[in-house]
Design a protein around this motif. Structure first.
Motif, PDB file in Angstrom:
ATOM      1  N   MET A   1       0.843  -1.199   0.000  1.00  0.00           N
ATOM      2  CA  MET A   1       0.000   0.000   0.000  1.00  0.00           C
ATOM      3  C   MET A   1       0.872   1.240   0.000  1.00  0.00           C
ATOM      4  O   MET A   1       1.900   1.299   0.661  1.00  0.00           O
ATOM      5  CB  MET A   1      -0.932   0.009   1.221  1.00  0.00           C
ATOM      6  N   LYS A   2       0.432   2.254  -0.763  1.00  0.00           N
ATOM      7  CA  LYS A   2       1.146   3.520  -0.801  1.00  0.00           C
ATOM      8  C   LYS A   2       0.142   4.657  -0.603  1.00  0.00           C
ATOM      9  O   LYS A   2      -0.883   4.712  -1.273  1.00  0.00           O
ATOM     10  CB  LYS A   2       1.881   3.684  -2.129  1.00  0.00           C
ATOM     11  N   ILE A   3       0.477   5.553   0.330  1.00  0.00           N
ATOM     12  CA  ILE A   3      -0.425   6.626   0.742  1.00  0.00           C
ATOM     13  C   ILE A   3       0.130   7.968   0.298  1.00  0.00           C
ATOM     14  O   ILE A   3       1.336   8.195   0.342  1.00  0.00           O
ATOM     15  CB  ILE A   3      -0.587   6.653   2.287  1.00  0.00           C
ATOM     16  N   LEU A   4      -0.760   8.895  -0.066  1.00  0.00           N
ATOM     17  CA  LEU A   4      -0.361  10.280  -0.324  1.00  0.00           C
ATOM     18  C   LEU A   4      -1.162  11.206   0.572  1.00  0.00           C
ATOM     19  O   LEU A   4      -2.397  11.209   0.532  1.00  0.00           O
ATOM     20  CB  LEU A   4      -0.611  10.660  -1.787  1.00  0.00           C
ATOM     21  N   SER A  74      -0.312  19.223 -12.075  1.00  0.00           N
ATOM     22  CA  SER A  74       0.469  18.446 -13.039  1.00  0.00           C
ATOM     23  C   SER A  74       1.202  17.285 -12.363  1.00  0.00           C
ATOM     24  O   SER A  74       1.292  16.183 -12.922  1.00  0.00           O
ATOM     25  CB  SER A  74       1.453  19.359 -13.782  1.00  0.00           C
ATOM     26  N   TRP A  75       1.729  17.526 -11.148  1.00  0.00           N
ATOM     27  CA  TRP A  75       2.436  16.449 -10.434  1.00  0.00           C
ATOM     28  C   TRP A  75       1.479  15.303 -10.118  1.00  0.00           C
ATOM     29  O   TRP A  75       1.811  14.123 -10.329  1.00  0.00           O
ATOM     30  CB  TRP A  75       3.062  16.974  -9.146  1.00  0.00           C
ATOM     31  N   LYS A  81      -1.413   7.212 -10.347  1.00  0.00           N
ATOM     32  CA  LYS A  81      -1.566   5.755 -10.337  1.00  0.00           C
ATOM     33  C   LYS A  81      -0.636   5.069  -9.343  1.00  0.00           C
ATOM     34  O   LYS A  81      -0.747   3.862  -9.116  1.00  0.00           O
ATOM     35  CB  LYS A  81      -1.350   5.202 -11.741  1.00  0.00           C
ATOM     36  N   GLU A  82       0.271   5.825  -8.742  1.00  0.00           N
ATOM     37  CA  GLU A  82       1.212   5.234  -7.783  1.00  0.00           C
ATOM     38  C   GLU A  82       0.596   5.013  -6.408  1.00  0.00           C
ATOM     39  O   GLU A  82       1.164   4.280  -5.589  1.00  0.00           O
ATOM     40  CB  GLU A  82       2.440   6.142  -7.642  1.00  0.00           C
ATOM     41  N   TYR A  83      -0.560   5.653  -6.158  1.00  0.00           N
ATOM     42  CA  TYR A  83      -1.089   5.673  -4.791  1.00  0.00           C
ATOM     43  C   TYR A  83      -2.403   4.901  -4.663  1.00  0.00           C
ATOM     44  O   TYR A  83      -3.301   5.018  -5.494  1.00  0.00           O
ATOM     45  CB  TYR A  83      -1.276   7.125  -4.328  1.00  0.00           C
ATOM     46  N   ASP A  84      -2.480   4.119  -3.580  1.00  0.00           N
ATOM     47  CA  ASP A  84      -3.700   3.363  -3.273  1.00  0.00           C
ATOM     48  C   ASP A  84      -4.717   4.218  -2.536  1.00  0.00           C
ATOM     49  O   ASP A  84      -5.921   4.001  -2.657  1.00  0.00           O
ATOM     50  CB  ASP A  84      -3.347   2.146  -2.410  1.00  0.00           C
ATOM     51  N   VAL A  85      -4.229   5.158  -1.741  1.00  0.00           N
ATOM     52  CA  VAL A  85      -5.094   6.040  -0.955  1.00  0.00           C
ATOM     53  C   VAL A  85      -4.565   7.461  -1.051  1.00  0.00           C
ATOM     54  O   VAL A  85      -3.355   7.679  -0.897  1.00  0.00           O
ATOM     55  CB  VAL A  85      -5.143   5.623   0.536  1.00  0.00           C
ATOM     56  N   ILE A  86      -5.447   8.412  -1.323  1.00  0.00           N
ATOM     57  CA  ILE A  86      -5.090   9.825  -1.174  1.00  0.00           C
ATOM     58  C   ILE A  86      -5.842  10.362   0.034  1.00  0.00           C
ATOM     59  O   ILE A  86      -7.068  10.297   0.101  1.00  0.00           O
ATOM     60  CB  ILE A  86      -5.423  10.639  -2.440  1.00  0.00           C
ATOM     61  N   PHE A 100      -9.390  17.018  -8.102  1.00  0.00           N
ATOM     62  CA  PHE A 100     -10.498  17.045  -9.067  1.00  0.00           C
ATOM     63  C   PHE A 100      -9.983  16.882 -10.496  1.00  0.00           C
ATOM     64  O   PHE A 100     -10.586  16.172 -11.316  1.00  0.00           O
ATOM     65  CB  PHE A 100     -11.261  18.360  -8.916  1.00  0.00           C
ATOM     66  N   LEU A 101      -8.868  17.533 -10.807  1.00  0.00           N
ATOM     67  CA  LEU A 101      -8.343  17.522 -12.171  1.00  0.00           C
ATOM     68  C   LEU A 101      -7.340  16.401 -12.439  1.00  0.00           C
ATOM     69  O   LEU A 101      -6.871  16.252 -13.567  1.00  0.00           O
ATOM     70  CB  LEU A 101      -7.671  18.872 -12.472  1.00  0.00           C
ATOM     71  N   SER A 102      -7.047  15.622 -11.420  1.00  0.00           N
ATOM     72  CA  SER A 102      -5.980  14.624 -11.553  1.00  0.00           C
ATOM     73  C   SER A 102      -6.401  13.378 -12.307  1.00  0.00           C
ATOM     74  O   SER A 102      -5.567  12.661 -12.864  1.00  0.00           O
ATOM     75  CB  SER A 102      -5.471  14.215 -10.165  1.00  0.00           C
ATOM     76  N   GLY A 103      -7.691  13.058 -12.277  1.00  0.00           N
ATOM     77  CA  GLY A 103      -8.144  11.811 -12.868  1.00  0.00           C
ATOM     78  C   GLY A 103      -7.929  10.608 -11.965  1.00  0.00           C
ATOM     79  O   GLY A 103      -8.076   9.456 -12.391  1.00  0.00           O
TER      80      GLY A 103
END
Length: 375
Positions: A1-4, A74-75, A81-86, A100-103
């Motif tokens: 799991m990877k969190i942001l 942009s970042w 796609k690297e993160y399981d949870v934001i 909202f704009l990240s997809g």
């Protein structure tokens, strides 16, 4: 799991940024990958440990307490796609817009630190985006049960709302520094308060409270801000120069000493902008009782359990503040309040407790660090 952890800015200037930093640090220290994305003047990446980074993207300017940072968008689009949870921290319109704009299609946890109260013009434009964020979030957490239960913005989504109290590492010991402060105010009981000298902190009522306190008290207020000159004039006009002291910004090397030296900590805040007040639990970690205010809709008076860790009074009432300070420091009550403050910290507001609850929210078993099924 990877969190942001997503939102706010660096360097740390307030409670929300500190909570984000602490969660990123604590979760990554447990061996779970966790990054923090925020805005700053100069882009940089701060490596916390093997599993944690603070990624600072460039901000262009600050508008209405919000960092304008297109680079955040942009970042996040590039790395979503690297993160399981934001885990997004509110209020921060820039972070919300970036999400909202990240997809991003994964799981979103919304950390509701406070409502937007002051920026009413901004709120007219931001409200549709905020409503989207509330709908988008898979779960919403506040810092106290009171605040999230009484927030009008969250009234229709209470089924997915919970809370995680903020936790801190205990303020370090500094007996030498504390002894020097006590010597400076020898024979006096020290009332301490710390914060930006701004309207919602209600420091004018703490200044006025000093007039109701006996000559065996001094009031020390740490922090800088736009109201410093006004507060000093108030002190001078009331003849309280020998009883109330504006310390200015407290240097890092004196931070622990003031908490350790004081007899009671006073939080005089008057507006719901004060949603939690980390300073309360920092003082509790030193076994210092609290006098705080019962701000409608705020979690402040929940943090300070009335009659246990201290006393809560109505806001904007200097005489009530003084009465509570006097009652707490009475010899018959004082030790019980000190024990109550320390015990409440240890049971409710520890750093490890906050990290445990975050990991559980993410779906990570705190014993094995495995991801729970279904997450």
């Amino acid at each position: 799991m990877k969190i942001l952890e997503l939102g706010k800015f660096y360097p740390i200037r307030g409670g929300v940024e500190k909570v984000m930093w602490d969660i990123t640090s604590g979760v990554s220290q447990r061996g779970v990958d966790c990054d923090m994305l925020c805005a700053c003047e100069e882009p940089q990446v701060i490596r916390l440990n093997e599993h944690g980074r603070v990624i600072c993207v460039r901000s262009l300017k600050k508008v209405a307490a919000t960092m304008i940072a297109p680079a955040m968008i942009s970042w996040l689009r590039k790395h979503r796609k690297e993160y399981d949870v934001i885990h997004i921290h509110h209020p921060d319109p820039m972070a919300c817009l970036a999400l909202f704009l990240s997809g991003y299609k994964g799981r979103v946890i919304l950390h509701w630190h406070s409502d937007i109260l002051k920026q009413k013009t901004l709120m007219k434009f931001y409200k549709p985006l905020q409503s989207w964020l509330i709908r988008r979030a898979d779960s919403i957490v506040g810092t106290t049960p009171v605040y999230v239960a009484e927030s009008q913005a969250l009234a229709k989504v209470q089924e997915k709302v919970s809370y995680i109290p903020i936790g801190v590492i205990p303020v370090e010991e500094d007996e030498a520094g504390a002894a020097a402060i006590r010597e400076r105010f020898k024979g006096k009981k020290i009332v301490y308060s710390l914060g930006r000298l701004v309207s919602y902190k209600g420091f004018e009522y703490l200044v006025d409270a000093a007039a109701y306190l006996g000559d065996d008290f001094v009031v020390a207020i740490g922090g800088g801000g736009p109201l410093k000159d006004e507060l000093q004039r108030r002190i001078d006009e009331k003849g309280l120069q020998d009883k109330v002291f504006l310390l200015g910004r407290v240097p890092d090397e004196e931070f622990a000493a003031w908490y350790r030296a004081c007899d009671v900590y006073c939080l005089s805040s008057i507006w719901k902008t004060e949603a939690f007040a980390i300073v309360q639990i920092e003082a509790m970690s030193c076994g210092k009782p609290i006098v705080a205010t019962r701000i409608p809709g705020s979690g402040v008076s929940w943090v300070n359990a009335h009659g246990v860790s201290g006393l809560n009074v109505e806001p904007c009432d200097a005489e009530a503040l003084a009465k509570a300070i006097t009652e707490i420091t009475d010899d018959k009550n004082y030790e019980e309040f000190c024990k109550g403050a320390l015990n409440r910290f240890r049971t409710m507001f520890t750093f490890d407790g906050m990290i445990d609850r975050c990991l559980e929210l993410y779906g990570v078993d705190t014993q094995t660090k495995t991801v729970a099924k279904g997450n």
